[in-house]
Design an enzyme around this catalytic site. Structure first.
Site, PDB file in Angstrom:
ATOM      1  N   PHE A  63      44.152  45.995  49.009  1.00  0.00           N
ATOM      2  CA  PHE A  63      43.571  44.914  49.792  1.00  0.00           C
ATOM      3  C   PHE A  63      42.629  44.013  48.995  1.00  0.00           C
ATOM      4  CE2 PHE A  63      44.684  48.158  53.020  1.00  0.00           C
ATOM      5  CZ  PHE A  63      45.697  47.439  53.618  1.00  0.00           C
ATOM      6  N   CYS A  64      42.695  44.076  47.682  1.00  0.00           N
ATOM      7  CA  CYS A  64      41.892  43.186  46.841  1.00  0.00           C
ATOM      8  C   CYS A  64      42.603  41.846  46.682  1.00  0.00           C
ATOM      9  CB  CYS A  64      41.683  43.794  45.452  1.00  0.00           C
ATOM     10  SG  CYS A  64      40.440  45.068  45.412  1.00  0.00           S
ATOM     11  N   HIS A  65      41.798  40.782  46.699  1.00  0.00           N
ATOM     12  CA  HIS A  65      42.333  39.446  46.472  1.00  0.00           C
ATOM     13  C   HIS A  65      42.565  39.220  44.970  1.00  0.00           C
ATOM     14  CE1 HIS A  65      40.380  39.016  50.390  1.00  0.00           C
ATOM     15  NE2 HIS A  65      41.193  37.997  50.601  1.00  0.00           N
ATOM     16  N   MET A 100      35.063  45.342  42.751  1.00  0.00           N
ATOM     17  CA  MET A 100      36.221  46.198  42.493  1.00  0.00           C
ATOM     18  C   MET A 100      36.765  45.974  41.089  1.00  0.00           C
ATOM     19  SD  MET A 100      36.335  48.153  44.986  1.00  0.00           S
ATOM     20  CE  MET A 100      37.758  49.025  44.363  1.00  0.00           C
ATOM     21  N   GLU A 101      36.709  44.753  40.614  1.00  0.00           N
ATOM     22  CA  GLU A 101      37.160  44.465  39.262  1.00  0.00           C
ATOM     23  C   GLU A 101      36.265  45.156  38.235  1.00  0.00           C
ATOM     24  OE1 GLU A 101      39.194  41.683  41.875  1.00  0.00           O
ATOM     25  OE2 GLU A 101      37.121  42.360  41.792  1.00  0.00           O
ATOM     26  N   ASP A 115      42.461  59.515  27.414  1.00  0.00           N
ATOM     27  CA  ASP A 115      43.800  59.547  26.820  1.00  0.00           C
ATOM     28  C   ASP A 115      43.743  59.590  25.296  1.00  0.00           C
ATOM     29  OD1 ASP A 115      46.752  59.270  26.883  1.00  0.00           O
ATOM     30  OD2 ASP A 115      46.301  57.351  25.924  1.00  0.00           O
TER      31      ASP A 115
END
Length: 145
Positions: A63-65, A100-101, A115
Site C-alpha cells: 500500500f505504499c505510493h 517506509m522508504e 548475505d
C-alpha cells in the site's frame, strides 16, 4: 491505498536505522579485512542495495505510493566493536512521507550485510530497525530528520 490527492505537496524527510550484530570472532575478522568478505566490499554493496530498495519500496510494500526520491543517503559504520549501525535518510517533495522508504533502505542494507557475511557465521543478528525521525507532513516525529 490511501487517497492523498487532497494533501499539500511539501518537502518531506525521514531517517531510519538498523543494526547488524556479529559474533566477536566474526567482528574481529571484519575489522581486520576492512569490512570485506569473499563476496567483496560489504559497505559499498549494502549502500547500493539499500538505495535500490528505497527506490522500489512501492513494489515491496503493497500500500505504499510510488514516490519521486529527491535524495537518499545511507551511512554504515561501526556502532561498537561488534555492531554495525546503518542509517538511511530519504527526501522527497510529495503528498506523502518517506518513512517506509527509509526503513526499507536501512533494513535491505542490513540484509545485504548478512548475505555478504553469512559464510562467516549464521549467528549474525539484524535489528532493531526503527524510525529515527520524519518531517514535512502533518505529524513530525523524532528529532530533525
Amino acid at each position: 491505498m490511501v487517497d492523498v490527492s487532497a494533501k499539500p505537496t511539501t518537502a518531506r524527510e525521514a531517517s531510519a536505522q538498523c543494526r547488524v550484530k556479529f559474533p566477536a570472532a566474526v567482528a574481529a575478522q571484519l575489522h581486520a579485512s576492512g569490512l570485506r568478505s569473499a563476496k567483496g566490499g560489504i559497505v559499498d554493496t549494502a549502500i547500493v542495495a539499500g538505495t535500490l530498495a528505497v527506490k522500489r519500496t512501492h513494489e515491496l510494500i503493497p500500500f505504499c505510493h510510488p514516490l519521486p526520491i529527491d535524495g537518499c543517503r545511507i551511512a554504515i559504520d561501526w556502532q561498537d566493536q561488534t555492531s554495525l549501525r546503518i542509517d538511511c535518510t530519504v527526501r522527497t517533495t510529495h503528498r506523502t512521507g518517506v518513512e517506509m522508504e527509509a526503513l526499507t533502505g536501512a533494513t535491505v542494507a542490513a540484509l545485504t550485510v548478512y548475505d555478504m557475511c553469512k559464510a562467516l557465521s549464521h549467528r549474525i543478528v539484524l535489528g532493531p530497525a526503527r524510525l529515527l525521525a520524519k518531517s514535512g507532513g502533518k505529524r513530525d516525529f523524532g528529532g530533525a530528520a
